[in-house]
Design an enzyme around this catalytic site. Structure first.
Site: not given
Ligand code: GLN
Length: 493
Positions: A76, A151, A175
């Site tokens: 990532k 994400s 995410s």
């Molecule tokens: N979707 C969540 C957010 O937008 C989690 C994102 C994540 O786990 N990095 O914060």
């Protein structure tokens, strides 16, 4: 060969049935063919990848390889990787080349894994759909009109489409697990503090945790073995003896037909209510029936405060983000506006240009909830409720070994569906966020498909430091089902 699991690739490499260079070249060829349709990679550097692979081959030839030596992986794009561009999906860091390596990727590198590229992601890991990346959206390999989740969407899409056998991700509120479900693969986050956050670009430091994506729970366990470990450069990194996360899987159960005899699965009534798609619930119910056949029992439980997870998260995560992102000021890292009047104007223009709309929204929310007049009402209150949510879990784990439910309330949705309505987007993480607030290990495992042929994920949450058993509970299910072997139909390899 390229469709193999990490465990299978490692065996083939050790037996000299294939070389790491052949694997790297094979995946690179597949990436060249498929990635234009999916946009899962932000940066590729084939020469560097092949050089890594050549070094791995030399190590295997010299008898010095380990269980991951020569196996390709993608990272990532928020893990700093020395010499590779690391963008965090943002214009702010579009040209930033990492000067050092994160602890997690350094350990995978030391294990001999071959870095294949940097994976697309929502900007600063803020999002559930990969629509906020400065480098364009990632497409879902099951249907390219749909989002891959976020994400860590690039990591999930690449593993699902067999462009990579494994990838790293990070999970602040879901995410890893939500894109794992949307793309039909296995993804897990360990207990907070097991993986060092050193060299991971920070979003919300008390919630961020690294974890692996792969096709199987067994592969996740193998990867986790090399990802965890104490690191003095992260003050929240835990000092614990090393353990082998595959050890339960390797042990033969007393009754092979009922390997999970005695395991108690908690089903929180809060996770089986309205608001979840009927197809998703049906797939989860079928998985639970499978678990009962394997010897496990199911127990109805309650986590009375988890309905507050999303509001609590959307106070705490933006608060921490607003502080963490203050370092991107045009002086120390990345982008700087070309024209400005004075220092303050330079800060303003740099941040206005460098950050996208979702990142700005989070900084505004975070600054607001931390401001003098509102700190007690929002931030402090959220911290108190966070404790209650953690205590709900501690209490539940006195009676059960694992908590199960759906990973997300719906399968993959279309681009634009939720992009204009942040609250709808935030609610997609309703089942995953509590594990981050409590710091617990959790994972998503493929458990079926909805009526449109899109993958459904079963969500598992375990007690602190119980990831070896959680991974085994997932593994036993994967030994009697084949959902995790299904290949996406939206792209052809
Ligand atoms: N979707 C969540 C957010 O937008 C989690 C994102 C994540 O786990 N990095 O914060």
């Amino acid at each position: 060969m390229l469709d193999s699991t990490v465990a299978q690739l490692a065996r083939a490499l050790a037996a000299r049935k294939v070389s790491s260079v052949e694997l790297a070249q094979g995946y690179l060829e597949r990436i060249a063919r498929i990635n234009p349709a999916l946009n899962a990679f932000i940066t590729l550097d084939p020469d560097v990848s092949v050089a890594h692979a050549r070094a791995a081959d030399a190590r295997i030839a010299a008898g010095g390889g380990g269980p991951l030596t020569g196996v390709p992986i993608g990272h990532k794009d928020l893990f700093l990787t020395e010499g590779w561009r690391t963008t965090c999906g943002s214009r702010m860091l579009a040209n930033f080349v990492a000067p050092y390596e994160s602890h997690v990727t350094a350990q995978l590198k030391a294990a001999g894994m071959v870095t294949m590229g940097k994976m697309n992601m929502d900007e600063y890991a803020m999002g559930s759909s990969n629509e906020t990346s400065y480098f364009g959206t990632v497409k879902n390999p099951w249907n390219t009109a749909l989002v891959p989740g976020g994400s860590s969407g690039g990591s999930a899409a690449a593993v699902a489409s067999r462009m990579l056998p494994a990838a790293t991700g990070t999970d602040t509120g879901g995410s890893i697990r939500q894109p794992a479900m949307f793309c039909g693969i296995t993804g897990m986050k360990p207990t907070y503090g097991l993986c060092s956050r050193y060299g991971m670009i920070a979003f919300a430091s008390s919630l961020d945790q690294a974890g692996p994506f792969a096709k199987t729970a067994e592969d996740c366990a193998l990867l986790l073995n090399s990802m965890v470990g104490h690191d003095a450069r992260d003050a929240t990194s835990l000092e614990r003896p090393r353990e082998d996360y595959t050890r339960h899987m390797a042990a033969a159960p007393a009754d092979p037909a009922r390997p999970l005899e005695g395991i108690r699965i908690g089903l929180p009534r809060e996770y089986f209510g309205e608001g979840t798609a009927p197809d998703v619930l049906a797939a989860v119910e079928a998985a639970l029936a499978e678990y009962r056949k394997l010897g496990a029992t199911t127990v109805d439980i309650s986590l009375p405060n988890v309905n507050l997870s999303v509001p609590v998260y959307y106070v705490i995560a933006p608060a921490e983000a607003s502080s963490n992102l203050s370092r991107f000021d045009g002086v120390r890292y990345g982008h700087r506006a070309a024209h400005y009047d004075d220092l303050l104007d330079m800060y303003k223009k740099t941040r206005a240009e460098g950050f996208g709309a979702e990142v700005k929204r989070r900084i505004l929310i975070g600054t607001y909830v931390l401001s003098a007049g509102y700190y007690d009402a929002y931030y402090l209150k959220a911290q108190q409720v966070r404790r209650l949510i953690a205590e709900d879990h501690v209490r539940a784990f006195r009676d059960v070994d694992v908590i199960m439910g759906p990973t997300a309330p719906s399968t993959a949705f279309a681009f634009g569906d939720k992009a204009d309505d942040p609250v709808q987007m935030y609610l997609n993480d309703i089942f995953t966020i509590a594990a981050n607030l409590a710091g617990l290990p959790a994972m998503s495992v493929p458990c079926g498909f909805d009526g449109r042929g899109l993958p459904v994920g079963l969500h598992l949450v375990a007690n602190y430091f119980d990831e070896a058993r959680m991974l085994d509970i997932a593994h036993r299910y994967q030994q009697v089902t084949d959902w995790h072997t299904r290949r996406p139909t939206g792209v052809t390899a």
